[in-house]
Design a protein around this motif. Structure first.
Motif, PDB file in Angstrom:
ATOM      1  N   ASN A 218       0.739  -1.078   0.076  1.00  0.00           N
ATOM      2  CA  ASN A 218       0.046   0.034  -0.005  1.00  0.00           C
ATOM      3  C   ASN A 218       0.844   1.162   0.049  1.00  0.00           C
ATOM      4  O   ASN A 218       2.131   1.110   0.124  1.00  0.00           O
ATOM      5  N   ILE A 219       0.202   2.386  -0.021  1.00  0.00           N
ATOM      6  CA  ILE A 219       1.150   3.545  -0.357  1.00  0.00           C
ATOM      7  C   ILE A 219       2.245   3.809   0.736  1.00  0.00           C
ATOM      8  O   ILE A 219       3.261   3.940   0.773  1.00  0.00           O
ATOM      9  N   GLU A 220       1.605   3.433   2.167  1.00  0.00           N
ATOM     10  CA  GLU A 220       2.727   3.712   3.320  1.00  0.00           C
ATOM     11  C   GLU A 220       3.786   2.168   3.127  1.00  0.00           C
ATOM     12  O   GLU A 220       4.933   2.677   3.539  1.00  0.00           O
ATOM     13  N   GLY A 221       3.294   1.233   2.814  1.00  0.00           N
ATOM     14  CA  GLY A 221       4.404   0.376   2.915  1.00  0.00           C
ATOM     15  C   GLY A 221       5.286   0.492   1.636  1.00  0.00           C
ATOM     16  O   GLY A 221       6.644   0.177   1.962  1.00  0.00           O
ATOM     17  N   GLU A 222       4.984   0.972   0.529  1.00  0.00           N
ATOM     18  CA  GLU A 222       5.797   1.226  -0.675  1.00  0.00           C
ATOM     19  C   GLU A 222       6.700   2.552  -0.203  1.00  0.00           C
ATOM     20  O   GLU A 222       8.223   2.438  -0.502  1.00  0.00           O
ATOM     21  N   ILE A 223       6.144   3.358   0.320  1.00  0.00           N
ATOM     22  CA  ILE A 223       7.077   4.465   0.763  1.00  0.00           C
ATOM     23  C   ILE A 223       8.112   4.068   1.806  1.00  0.00           C
ATOM     24  O   ILE A 223       9.239   4.617   1.767  1.00  0.00           O
ATOM     25  N   THR A 224       7.696   3.338   2.708  1.00  0.00           N
ATOM     26  CA  THR A 224       8.884   2.783   3.754  1.00  0.00           C
ATOM     27  C   THR A 224       9.902   1.949   3.065  1.00  0.00           C
ATOM     28  O   THR A 224      11.122   2.110   3.590  1.00  0.00           O
ATOM     29  N   VAL A 225       9.223   1.069   2.218  1.00  0.00           N
ATOM     30  CA  VAL A 225      10.435   0.341   1.471  1.00  0.00           C
ATOM     31  C   VAL A 225      11.349   1.132   0.685  1.00  0.00           C
ATOM     32  O   VAL A 225      12.608   0.642   0.531  1.00  0.00           O
ATOM     33  N   LYS A 226      10.779   2.070  -0.228  1.00  0.00           N
ATOM     34  CA  LYS A 226      11.530   2.997  -1.015  1.00  0.00           C
ATOM     35  C   LYS A 226      12.448   3.714   0.015  1.00  0.00           C
ATOM     36  O   LYS A 226      13.783   4.075  -0.533  1.00  0.00           O
ATOM     37  N   CYS A 227      12.281   4.152   1.103  1.00  0.00           N
ATOM     38  CA  CYS A 227      13.233   4.755   2.068  1.00  0.00           C
ATOM     39  C   CYS A 227      14.213   3.885   2.611  1.00  0.00           C
ATOM     40  O   CYS A 227      15.542   4.367   2.532  1.00  0.00           O
ATOM     41  N   LEU A 228      13.974   2.555   2.780  1.00  0.00           N
ATOM     42  CA  LEU A 228      15.013   1.614   3.002  1.00  0.00           C
ATOM     43  C   LEU A 228      15.975   1.357   2.184  1.00  0.00           C
ATOM     44  O   LEU A 228      17.088   1.462   2.258  1.00  0.00           O
ATOM     45  N   GLU A 229      15.430   1.317   0.619  1.00  0.00           N
ATOM     46  CA  GLU A 229      16.135   1.208  -0.369  1.00  0.00           C
ATOM     47  C   GLU A 229      17.188   2.386  -0.714  1.00  0.00           C
ATOM     48  O   GLU A 229      18.351   2.256  -0.978  1.00  0.00           O
ATOM     49  N   ALA A 230      16.591   3.693  -0.403  1.00  0.00           N
ATOM     50  CA  ALA A 230      17.153   4.901  -0.731  1.00  0.00           C
ATOM     51  C   ALA A 230      18.570   5.070   0.218  1.00  0.00           C
ATOM     52  O   ALA A 230      19.594   5.254  -0.271  1.00  0.00           O
ATOM     53  N   CYS A 231      18.288   4.523   1.436  1.00  0.00           N
ATOM     54  CA  CYS A 231      19.271   4.727   2.412  1.00  0.00           C
ATOM     55  C   CYS A 231      20.411   3.740   2.352  1.00  0.00           C
ATOM     56  O   CYS A 231      21.384   3.930   2.720  1.00  0.00           O
ATOM     57  N   ASN A 232      19.795   2.613   1.894  1.00  0.00           N
ATOM     58  CA  ASN A 232      20.964   1.301   1.783  1.00  0.00           C
ATOM     59  C   ASN A 232      21.264   1.088   0.288  1.00  0.00           C
ATOM     60  O   ASN A 232      22.643   0.787   0.256  1.00  0.00           O
ATOM     61  N   ILE A 233      20.658   1.447  -0.717  1.00  0.00           N
ATOM     62  CA  ILE A 233      21.141   1.133  -2.066  1.00  0.00           C
ATOM     63  C   ILE A 233      21.580   2.532  -2.728  1.00  0.00           C
ATOM     64  O   ILE A 233      22.348   2.541  -3.655  1.00  0.00           O
ATOM     65  N   GLY A 234      20.695   3.500  -2.514  1.00  0.00           N
ATOM     66  CA  GLY A 234      21.127   4.811  -3.197  1.00  0.00           C
ATOM     67  C   GLY A 234      20.285   4.837  -4.699  1.00  0.00           C
ATOM     68  O   GLY A 234      21.034   5.813  -5.450  1.00  0.00           O
ATOM     69  N   ALA A 238      14.047   5.756  -5.406  1.00  0.00           N
ATOM     70  CA  ALA A 238      13.723   5.384  -4.218  1.00  0.00           C
ATOM     71  C   ALA A 238      13.877   6.694  -3.361  1.00  0.00           C
ATOM     72  O   ALA A 238      13.082   6.816  -2.669  1.00  0.00           O
ATOM     73  N   ILE A 239      14.885   7.430  -3.656  1.00  0.00           N
ATOM     74  CA  ILE A 239      15.166   8.768  -2.957  1.00  0.00           C
ATOM     75  C   ILE A 239      13.987   9.608  -3.309  1.00  0.00           C
ATOM     76  O   ILE A 239      13.405  10.224  -2.104  1.00  0.00           O
ATOM     77  N   MET A 240      13.513   9.714  -4.366  1.00  0.00           N
ATOM     78  CA  MET A 240      12.555  10.570  -4.993  1.00  0.00           C
ATOM     79  C   MET A 240      11.277  10.098  -4.218  1.00  0.00           C
ATOM     80  O   MET A 240      10.494  10.917  -3.542  1.00  0.00           O
ATOM     81  N   GLY A 241      11.027   8.795  -4.331  1.00  0.00           N
ATOM     82  CA  GLY A 241       9.779   8.418  -3.701  1.00  0.00           C
ATOM     83  C   GLY A 241       9.570   8.529  -2.258  1.00  0.00           C
ATOM     84  O   GLY A 241       8.469   8.971  -1.868  1.00  0.00           O
ATOM     85  N   SER A 242      10.478   8.305  -1.571  1.00  0.00           N
ATOM     86  CA  SER A 242      10.632   8.484  -0.062  1.00  0.00           C
ATOM     87  C   SER A 242      10.498  10.042   0.305  1.00  0.00           C
ATOM     88  O   SER A 242       9.726  10.435   1.314  1.00  0.00           O
TER      89      SER A 242
END
Length: 323
Positions: A218-234, A238-242
């Motif tokens: 859902n929108i919250e779950g996706e944003i949370t995973v995008k933030c995790l990816e942004a900080c871990n993978i760059g 993912a950065i824009m989404g979070s």
């Protein structure tokens, strides 16, 4: 008398001869004819001269002329199956359109796919490649190029996976969310084959990040995973989404994200091992809690249960105040 004048006129012309009078119309016609013959017949005349002088070359066997411009020619030949080479301005246009459509219609997967590839900056993907090359498992992934799909994971479904294993957790999450490994679109617009595979691998592993943390689609779950990816993978998308996706959320959703899930995602992403180096196909039988511990990830609060409880409390308060 007339004869005398004629004789004098002839004598004067003999002493001072003048050029013959040429009609202006005739001159204009001559100029037009000359220009037309140059443009229409000039190439044929030049070709005839080259043939006569032994300088003729067949255009069909002529090497590629780098000075000519073909507006319909792609910037390069396809580098892998399904590759669609794009000019820089085409990628920029795709970025503008897909970013706007992703903001207003995040449910449409093609918008997210195009936004991801249009923002997949080569230097970021090269950095990921270097991270993988520095890791033993990452090097094997680049060398063996595994593909996560229903076909490659089918053998695990039929095997006796332990109840709390990574594989069982993953398959239960897929069934609960109603998705499958084949729902991830192939990479098309990234030029470098190594970079294209890395982005494909990142895209295919996205569901594992959801599954081991039990975060819903859902929108919250996706944003949370995008933030995790942004900080871990760059990954830029993912950065824009979070950053930008939470702007569209309701007040209660923003409170959950900013108070609980985004701080969790930032902490886990920065402190955990690079998730791009996980060979998920080889750890399907391992205990999911041990895998989280080895990666440096702790499971977040149950988002589904939290949403359900908050809805119940709001409903209860509404009924209480209406009485």
């Amino acid at each position: 008398m007339l004869a005398k004048k004629s004789v004098l006129k002839v004598a004067a012309l003999a002493k001072n001869p003048q050029p013959p009078l040429i009609s202006r119309t005739f001159i204009t016609q001559a100029v037009i004819t000359g220009l037309a013959s140059h443009f229409i017949f000039g190439k044929d005349a030049q070709l005839a001269d080259n043939i006569e002088n032994g300088k003729y070359s067949n255009p069909s066997t002529k090497s590629n002329d780098t000075t000519s411009i073909d507006l319909f020619k792609r910037p390069m030949e396809p580098q892998y199956d399904g590759h669609v080479p794009l000019y820089l301005h085409e990628k920029f246009l795709m970025y503008l359109v897909s970013s706007a459509k992703s903001y207003y219609h995040p449910e449409d997967g093609i918008n997210i796919v195009q936004l991801g590839e249009s923002t997949a900056i080569p230097c970021c993907l090269e950095n990921l490649k270097q991270i993988m090359l520095k890791d033993d498992v990452g090097r094997r992934i680049l060398r063996e190029r595994p593909n996560i799909s229903s076909e490659t994971l089918e053998a695990f479904r039929g095997s006796n996976l332990p109840p709390n294993s990574v594989g069982m957790t993953y398959f239960k999450w897929l069934d609960k969310e109603g998705v499958g490994p084949d729902t991830r679109a192939p990479v098309q617009y990234i030029d470098d084959p190594d970079h294209a595979y890395i982005f494909k691998r990142y895209r295919q592993c996205h569901d594992f990040y959801h599954a081991i943390n039990d975060l819903p689609i859902n929108i919250e779950g996706e944003i949370t995973v995008k933030c995790l990816e942004a900080c871990n993978i760059g990954i830029p998308m993912a950065i824009m989404g979070s950053i930008f996706a939470p702007f569209r959320l309701k007040k209660a959703q923003k409170e959950r994200l900013y108070d609980i899930y985004l701080p969790w995602a930032v902490k886990q992403g920065l402190n955990s091992k690079p998730l791009i180096n996980v060979y998920w196909e080889e750890i399907m039988h391992k205990d999911v809690n041990e895998v989280r511990e080895s990666l440096g990830i702790s499971k977040p609060p149950d988002l589904r249960a939290l949403r359900k409880e908050q809805r119940r409390l709001r409903k209860e308060l509404k009924i209480r105040y209406e009485r």
